[in-house]
Design an enzyme around this catalytic site. Sequence first.
Site, PDB file in Angstrom:
ATOM      1  N   TYR A 438       8.307  16.850 -31.029  1.00 33.84           N
ATOM      2  CA  TYR A 438       7.269  17.482 -31.853  1.00 33.84           C
ATOM      3  C   TYR A 438       7.287  19.005 -31.756  1.00 33.84           C
ATOM      4  O   TYR A 438       6.244  19.646 -31.804  1.00 33.84           O
ATOM      5  CB  TYR A 438       5.868  16.952 -31.489  1.00 33.84           C
ATOM      6  CG  TYR A 438       5.847  15.509 -31.059  1.00 33.84           C
ATOM      7  CD1 TYR A 438       6.246  14.493 -31.935  1.00 33.84           C
ATOM      8  CD2 TYR A 438       5.462  15.140 -29.774  1.00 33.84           C
ATOM      9  CE1 TYR A 438       6.238  13.163 -31.552  1.00 33.84           C
ATOM     10  CE2 TYR A 438       5.458  13.815 -29.381  1.00 33.84           C
ATOM     11  CZ  TYR A 438       5.849  12.831 -30.263  1.00 33.84           C
ATOM     12  OH  TYR A 438       5.856  11.519 -29.868  1.00 33.84           O
ATOM     13  N   HIS A 439       8.485  19.591 -31.660  1.00 28.61           N
ATOM     14  CA  HIS A 439       8.589  21.047 -31.550  1.00 28.61           C
ATOM     15  C   HIS A 439       9.442  21.660 -32.666  1.00 28.61           C
ATOM     16  O   HIS A 439      10.232  22.561 -32.409  1.00 28.61           O
ATOM     17  CB  HIS A 439       9.202  21.429 -30.199  1.00 28.61           C
ATOM     18  CG  HIS A 439       8.434  20.953 -29.015  1.00 28.61           C
ATOM     19  ND1 HIS A 439       9.005  20.833 -27.756  1.00 28.61           N
ATOM     20  CD2 HIS A 439       7.140  20.568 -28.883  1.00 28.61           C
ATOM     21  CE1 HIS A 439       8.095  20.389 -26.906  1.00 28.61           C
ATOM     22  NE2 HIS A 439       6.958  20.220 -27.558  1.00 28.61           N
ATOM     23  N   PRO A 440       9.321  21.219 -33.918  1.00 28.89           N
ATOM     24  CA  PRO A 440      10.177  21.799 -34.956  1.00 28.89           C
ATOM     25  C   PRO A 440       9.787  23.243 -35.267  1.00 28.89           C
ATOM     26  O   PRO A 440       8.602  23.586 -35.303  1.00 28.89           O
ATOM     27  CB  PRO A 440       9.922  20.882 -36.163  1.00 28.89           C
ATOM     28  CG  PRO A 440       8.537  20.357 -35.947  1.00 28.89           C
ATOM     29  CD  PRO A 440       8.405  20.196 -34.456  1.00 28.89           C
TER      30      PRO A 440
END
Length: 501
Positions: A438-440
Amino acid sequence: LLLEAGGRDSSLFYHMPAGFFALMQSGKGNWRYETEPQPGLDGRTMYFPRGKVLGGSSSINGLVVSRGNAGDYDRWAQMGNPGWGWSDVLPYFRKIERCKDADPALRGQDGPIPVTWSPFEAMNPTSRAMIDAATATGLPFQTDMNLGNPFGVAQMQGNFSGGRRISAAVGYLKPVLGRPNLKVVTGALASRVVIERGRAVAVEYLQGREVKRVAASREVLLSGGVVNSAQLLQLSGVGDPHDMRPHGIATVQELPGVGRNLRDHIAVSVKQRLSQPCSLLGTLKPLAMVKALGQYLMFRSGPTSVGALEAWAHLHSRPDLEYPDIQMYSVPLMYTDHGRNIIKEEGFQLVFNGSRPNSVGEIRIRSADPRQAPLIDPRYLSDAEDMRVMREGIRVAREIIAQSAYDDLRGPEYAPGASVTSDADIDHYIRQNAITLYHPVGTCKMGHDPMAVVDEKLRVRGLDGLRVIDASIMPDIISGNTNFPAMMIGEKGAALVLNDM
């Protein structure tokens, strides 16, 4: 005017620190995106959650406070972004934080977002064991992993206080809702930035079936995140003509980098059965859940009042690296599919990601209809070095679990399983089980090269009155979680707007 496509963060689960498990399972406050099939992950289509609620992803995430490495930001500056080195961004990190009992020269004391350390004595036994086991392998213990040099093992830091998640909405937005110069509109899907003679002059948005338009007398600020900011620019005619022309969108400003440079962390885990019942599995039984909810509602205490992540480590996949390239967490529960499937056995997992991946993907609109999700193609593990790092992470996690600190807890390995030892078998396990962490970032990257979308003042290149202020402007991914860096970008972006005014 603040436009939010989602709703208000009115559910109890947005504010309960352990509520992110329920939010992930329900999909509430979430765009629920899916990627294109990923060749590097055996053709799997990946779940790609993003916040769709006031506070964005900070209202639904795992509450990890992480700044990344000082070298990440110095690299941004070296890439042609003056004012974005570590010494430049540190004051904005400090402005965010309310960090008591920490070095005031490096940690903020009076900011809107409190930072809480997981107390060692109250940790789950598996979390304490990770800290002891990691130090036994030679990793140093750090009292504070957010001073710019995260290497070693430490207690987790989270953005919660008094049994409550403090999201960007709670810390920043709620205190100013009464101001007469602020209007918040929820359920408002931005559909187009109207650009005339090289200037952003209005925004169109959908509310129900109605198309509304509001003029912008000064500036339009896009803070939709890595997916939505890139999508909205393309819907507005800003981007690569080859992306927009097939959908009948005329090019207003040719910027081929819009939607490109997508970077993300992917994670996989070593799952270990326990020889005694000390995981969080017992708290998920119906009667225990009712009791925990009652304890939370009455006293803001109990297992749901703190984050589930209590211990973490940053380490090297090989000794010649300047910075750590693996980040690892201890999770006192076994699950798959982002926590949407709980494994009904006592166990824990060491979850890790390669923190400096080389794989690069893209986001492109599929349609001129803003309600249709764009094409998301992260191209996970398309770079062979990324697979090597993940493979090494499996071996490091197993080495940590093998230490004597786990002797009284350790049962048989659940996954990948003791028989999975060869490179080929480990790679197969990773391809079958890796998920996004969840770190785009990066789809509207900052810089001055031909693929840059914004300059160092976050102004969209070639246009007036339009900026992007969110994690999509990162020219490269940081070696840590992205929630606090996104808030730092917000603080610095606000200062840039005010300075220009």
